[in-house]
Scaffold this active site. Structure first.
Site, PDB file in Angstrom:
ATOM      1  N   LEU A  24      60.377 -62.488  75.727  1.00 38.62           N
ATOM      2  CA  LEU A  24      60.638 -61.082  76.068  1.00 38.62           C
ATOM      3  C   LEU A  24      62.134 -60.826  75.936  1.00 38.62           C
ATOM      4  CD1 LEU A  24      58.582 -60.892  79.402  1.00 38.62           C
ATOM      5  CD2 LEU A  24      57.742 -60.760  77.043  1.00 38.62           C
ATOM      6  N   GLY A  25      62.506 -60.043  74.927  1.00 39.84           N
ATOM      7  CA  GLY A  25      63.916 -59.718  74.721  1.00 39.84           C
ATOM      8  C   GLY A  25      64.482 -60.448  73.527  1.00 39.84           C
ATOM      9  N   MET A  26      65.163 -59.698  72.662  1.00 38.81           N
ATOM     10  CA  MET A  26      65.779 -60.299  71.465  1.00 38.81           C
ATOM     11  C   MET A  26      67.248 -59.909  71.391  1.00 38.81           C
ATOM     12  SD  MET A  26      64.402 -62.426  69.413  1.00 38.81           S
ATOM     13  CE  MET A  26      64.505 -62.304  67.633  1.00 38.81           C
ATOM     14  N   VAL A  29      70.699 -63.885  73.646  1.00 38.81           N
ATOM     15  CA  VAL A  29      70.042 -65.109  74.104  1.00 38.81           C
ATOM     16  C   VAL A  29      68.679 -65.277  73.431  1.00 38.81           C
ATOM     17  CG1 VAL A  29      69.187 -66.366  76.119  1.00 38.81           C
ATOM     18  CG2 VAL A  29      71.255 -64.974  76.316  1.00 38.81           C
ATOM     19  N   GLY A  30      67.865 -64.204  73.440  1.00 44.96           N
ATOM     20  CA  GLY A  30      66.528 -64.283  72.846  1.00 44.96           C
ATOM     21  C   GLY A  30      66.596 -64.695  71.381  1.00 44.96           C
ATOM     22  N   ASP A 215      77.673 -60.183  89.656  1.00 45.18           N
ATOM     23  CA  ASP A 215      77.057 -61.247  88.864  1.00 45.18           C
ATOM     24  C   ASP A 215      77.227 -62.591  89.586  1.00 45.18           C
ATOM     25  OD1 ASP A 215      76.187 -62.317  86.029  1.00 45.18           O
ATOM     26  OD2 ASP A 215      77.981 -63.449  86.557  1.00 45.18           O
ATOM     27  N   LYS A 219      74.407 -65.370  91.540  1.00 44.07           N
ATOM     28  CA  LYS A 219      74.407 -66.824  91.319  1.00 44.07           C
ATOM     29  C   LYS A 219      74.646 -67.574  92.631  1.00 44.07           C
ATOM     30  CE  LYS A 219      75.986 -65.984  86.621  1.00 44.07           C
ATOM     31  NZ  LYS A 219      77.163 -65.764  85.759  1.00 44.07           N
ATOM     32  N   GLY A 321      77.094 -66.798  77.148  1.00 47.87           N
ATOM     33  CA  GLY A 321      77.008 -66.813  75.690  1.00 47.87           C
ATOM     34  C   GLY A 321      75.612 -67.139  75.207  1.00 47.87           C
TER      35      GLY A 321
HETATM   36  N1  HSE Z   1      78.692 -61.956  82.462  1.00 47.89           N
HETATM   37  C1  HSE Z   1      78.570 -63.300  82.907  1.00 47.89           C
HETATM   38  C2  HSE Z   1      79.929 -63.988  82.859  1.00 47.89           C
HETATM   39  C3  HSE Z   1      77.610 -64.130  82.115  1.00 47.89           C
HETATM   40  O1  HSE Z   1      80.918 -63.374  82.478  1.00 47.89           O
HETATM   41  O2  HSE Z   1      79.990 -65.150  83.238  1.00 47.89           O
HETATM   42  C4  HSE Z   1      76.202 -63.887  82.509  1.00 47.89           C
HETATM   43  O3  HSE Z   1      75.984 -64.175  83.856  1.00 47.89           O
END
Ligand code: HSE
Length: 446
Positions: A24-26, A29-30, A215, A219, A321
């Site tokens: 799902l998604g291209m 990453v996809g 972000d 995490k 990336g």
């Molecule tokens: N945008 C994030 C970063 C990568 O700069 O580390 C994806 O979590």
């Protein structure tokens, strides 16, 4: 304690059987996942015990040219794709929360294992997703959700499953590390460093999630949940971004032997009664310039884990990336496919410890306080009394002359103190007539 895992053995399809995959998604990453699945198809079949067969790819724009991707695999109906009989594993690399949540839940409910790179989804809805995976006896993998290629999720779920994690701290956002590193190494302003990060493609057109720390907070929530066997959600993470960090702060830190990094810190907090709770936070942090995390440059990530038996461990590498994220997704895909072929399930979330989330005021840190004060007799003594009255002990105090006549710049480093005490003293300081400005208050770690 609560037990969240079921232990029924799920039989496999058998060696040599194909494993159907839906992507799902291209996006970046996809595209890499699909390319590498094709390029290393034989390797993956040998590692899994049966071939991976790409059954479909869900995209939002069917018109877009996608060289090398068979058009018959493309669909804009993700929901139907994940429910197809011949799909065993769903790889979700769309991003966002609400839409992927619906699709991922439908996939899990339909008995498909899910591999996702979506930190925001996992940090917001881990309980619901884990329950659906348990009910269907399928796998939910999300290695790529934290620091892409750096194998921290597997490390916490498996490698340290026999240890007691005490603290996790790390640089988990590449964009902000690039900006802070550029400010440190070139003296650039925040705005110039952000513009350069955008030009190089590190920062998104809208960099809010990165620079405001969101972000990193997702995490941190995932790392804290895994490390302390307790559900920690995005909203539980105290989050401050880097938008207020100035070139002046960076220079003051450098002079004092520190480097400023945006750290995610996850730790257990023990209160005066000996009760444990969990804190996860993200904020700009001064760390000694000789600390291993201070040497993490550009857009690299690094995670530092302290655990009882293993001691200190550090994991370093590409945290973002297309290819590095695809590496983590494919590692999960191989794991989920092995379970489909041979039977069994991966270790899932185990939140048995179920600790409360710490009150942020109870969390302790050391602080670096930079302020401009009136340069006259008695000011230092009065300030020292204020800190003592607030139960915040001073470690060092440096005074510099300011260009403006009759002003002095004071840089104070405190001993460890509670956040509630710090908030109180900063509030009081800001009201004193001889404190002209509080230039910055930055926490210190390491
Ligand atoms: N945008 C994030 C970063 C990568 O700069 O580390 C994806 O979590």
């Amino acid at each position: 304690m609560t037990m969240t895992q079921q232990s029924t053995f799920k039989p496999g399809k058998g060696i040599g059987q194909p494993v159907g995959v839906a992507v799902l998604g291209m996006g970046t990453v996809g595209t890499e996942v699909v390319r590498l699945m094709d390029e290393y198809a034989e390797e993956f079949a040998a590692r899994i015990g049966g071939p991976l067969e790409l059954k479909g790819i869900a995209v939002s724009d069917l018109e877009k040219q996608r060289p090398g991707v068979p058009a018959e695999l493309l669909t804009d109906d993700a929901m139907s794709l994940v429910e197809r009989e011949d799909v065993d594993i769903v790889v979700e690399v769309i991003g966002g929360i609400d839409y992927p949540r619906r699709i991922v839940l439908a996939a899990l409910n339909a008995g498909k294992s899910v591999v996702t790179a979506n930190k925001a989804l996992v940090a917001a809805h881990a309980d619901e997703l884990a329950e659906a995976a348990d009910a269907a006896q399928v796998d939910l993998y999300f290695e790529a959700a934290v620091a892409a290629a750096i194998p921290v999720v597997g490390m916490l779920r498996r490698s340290l499953a026999g240890d007691q994690v005490q603290r996790i701290s790390g640089i988990v956002n590449g964009t902000t590390n690039y900006i802070l590193d550029a400010m440190t190494s070139t003296g650039a302003t925040y705005d110039d460093a952000l513009a350069e990060a955008t030009r190089l493609g590190y920062a998104e057109a809208d960099p809010t999630a990165d620079v405001e720390g969101h972000d990193a907070a997702s995490k941190a929530a995932i790392l804290a949940s895994l490390g302390f066997h307790t559900r920690v959600k995005f909203d539980d993470v105290h989050t401050e971004g880097i938008t207020k960090v100035t070139a002046d702060d960076i220079e003051a830190a450098r002079k004092a032997g520190y480097t400023i990094k945006l750290l995610a810190i996850c730790e257990k907090v023990t209160n005066d009664k000996g009760e444990e709770s969990v804190n996860a936070r993200v904020h700009p942090t001064l760390i000694p310039s000789e600390h291993p995390l201070a040497s993490v440059k550009e857009s690299y990530n690094a995670i530092y884990v302290d655990s009882e038996a293993a001691g200190s461990l550090m994991f370093y590498g590409n945290g973002a990336g297309g290819a590095p994220t695809a590496s983590a997704v494919l590692g999960d895909l191989v794991g989920a496919a092995r379970n489909k072929v041979h039977g069994g399930r991966a270790p899932g979330d185990n939140t048995y410890a179920n600790l409360p989330i710490a009150e942020f005021g109870e969390v302790t840190s050391r602080y670096h306080i930079d302020m401009s004060v009136a340069d006259r007799a008695g000011v230092l003594a009065e300030l020292a009394t204020k800190f003592a009255d607030s139960d915040v002990s001073l470690r060092t105090l440096r005074q510099e002359e300011e260009e403006r006549h009759s002003r002095a710049r004071l840089v104070i480093v405190t001993h460890s103190a509670k956040e509630s005490k710090l908030a109180q003293i900063v509030d009081e300081l800001s009201q004193l007539d001889y404190v002209h400005e509080i230039n910055s208050v930055i926490r210190l770690d390491g």
